[in-house]
Design an enzyme around this catalytic site. Structure first.
Site, mmCIF file in Angstrom:
data_model
loop_
_atom_site.group_PDB
_atom_site.id
_atom_site.type_symbol
_atom_site.label_atom_id
_atom_site.label_comp_id
_atom_site.label_asym_id
_atom_site.label_seq_id
_atom_site.Cartn_x
_atom_site.Cartn_y
_atom_site.Cartn_z
ATOM 1 N N SER B 19 32.452 29.112 38.169
ATOM 2 C CA SER B 19 31.287 28.506 38.833
ATOM 3 C C SER B 19 30.150 29.518 38.956
ATOM 4 O O SER B 19 28.979 29.155 38.874
ATOM 5 C CB SER B 19 31.682 27.936 40.198
ATOM 6 O OG SER B 19 31.763 28.953 41.181
ATOM 7 N N MET B 95 40.262 37.222 36.217
ATOM 8 C CA MET B 95 41.455 37.584 36.972
ATOM 9 C C MET B 95 42.333 38.594 36.249
ATOM 10 O O MET B 95 43.562 38.516 36.292
ATOM 11 C CB MET B 95 42.266 36.321 37.293
ATOM 12 C CG MET B 95 41.499 35.285 38.098
ATOM 13 S SD MET B 95 40.885 35.922 39.690
ATOM 14 C CE MET B 95 42.427 35.917 40.637
ATOM 15 N N HIS B 114 32.400 39.297 44.897
ATOM 16 C CA HIS B 114 33.607 39.152 45.710
ATOM 17 C C HIS B 114 33.258 38.320 46.945
ATOM 18 O O HIS B 114 32.213 38.545 47.571
ATOM 19 C CB HIS B 114 34.119 40.539 46.130
ATOM 20 C CG HIS B 114 35.391 40.482 46.929
ATOM 21 N ND1 HIS B 114 36.635 40.334 46.348
ATOM 22 C CD2 HIS B 114 35.604 40.523 48.265
ATOM 23 C CE1 HIS B 114 37.561 40.294 47.292
ATOM 24 N NE2 HIS B 114 36.965 40.404 48.458
#
Lengths: 208, 208
Positions: B19, B95, B114
């Site tokens: 996103s 990831m 983050h």
């Protein structure tokens, strides 16, 4: 102080100039404030904040902590607080660790303010460490005291942007301004019975 | 993309829906944006964000990471990025830990976002831990990547109040909205050469 007995009696503990004590004293002078400052207690006779409290007509006491065991000091402190009918304690720059026994016996009625957005930046030298970290936001926290230092359910926080050119001194000033606004607000909520502690979280009844 | 060669070429790394990649792509479509998205690279063929990038006419690549050593994967990744002329890398929900060698070779040109006010709440399960802590403020952070996870000089942050009734899901939505605003803003500053790293602190030239 010309306030009715329906207000909560507050004891404020200081070790130095007690700028947050002053903010609480000033807030409590408002006619509609639900708490009154019953006593200001210092653990050092030279704490500058004592003169201010006296000048405001507030009872003061000095209970020297130096050379005393924590247990003995806390027992004397507890006696003095009860003698003044204290129902809520506010720590305001009080630089002495309290025993777990004292803290437990005042659980839910013992507040502290810390100059960071807890749980970030517990401990001392906060503004130095905040600046060193490069973080863009800091702030202050009013929380219930538990035996572990700078822990305990968080009541209110305010966020403060860290200016690019901040020094520990200028940042302390910016955060203090928010502390002086936040601490009376948290005391008001507690005195009005509007805080519910649920584990580590505090809910403010009716919104903050 | 109809943009001139004076804009910086950006590679975005994703593992899922990406996103934040979408927010960067949309920002880069503005005529005055100083960076263009040269390639979107996923380490999983099934990353949902790939379809979006393709639909926007952006080059995509899949470099499977599964079963590969970090060194081999990072070498393939580096080659693909250079093949697309990438000058700045943005991690967007990527990831996979990168090797220190890769990170060092892209130092100052490798960004991550983050979902917390770093240095608070590094790692995963951030919103769960934020809610559990009872803190009243969280936020998001765009930072330069260094070999240590969720460390590195902080470029921009946004603070987000935590509602009393927040769940990890609702809080994620609130923070994501700020992430989507903040990441393009940080990329713009880097692409315009307006960031100066001084130890762990980042100065924004001309104000942010």
């Amino acid at each position: 102080m010309g306030q009715s007995g329906a207000t909560k009696a507050v004891g404020i503990l200081i070790s130095g100039r007690g700028s947050n004590m002053r903010a609480l004293v000033q807030a409590a002078q408002a006619a509609d404030f639900p708490a009154r400052i019953a006593v200001v207690i210092a653990n050092k006779a030279e704490a500058e904040g004592l003169d201010y409290a006296k000048a405001q007509g507030i009872a003061t006491a000095v209970i020297p902590s130096k050379g005393k065991s924590r247990e003995v000091f806390d027992a004397e402190l507890d006696a003095a607080l009860r003698q003044h009918g204290v129902e809520i304690i506010c720590l305001a720059g009080f630089m002495r660790l309290l025993t777990a026994g004292f803290v437990e016996s005042w659980r839910g009625r013992l507040l502290n303010i810390h100059p960071s957005l807890l749980p970030a930046f517990r401990g001392t030298q906060v503004h130095e460490r905040v600046i060193e970290s490069g973080t863009r936001f800091t702030g202050c926290t009013v929380h219930f005291v538990v035996p572990e230092m700078d822990e305990g359910p968080i009541i209110l926080q305010a966020a403060v942007p860290v200016p690019d050119d901040a020094t520990p001194e200028t940042l302390a000033e910016l955060v203090l301004a928010e502390e002086h606004r936040l601490y009376p607000q948290a005391l008001r909520l507690l005195a009005e019975g509007r805080l519910r502690v649920d584990g580590n979280r505090v809910r403010v009844l009716g919104g903050s």
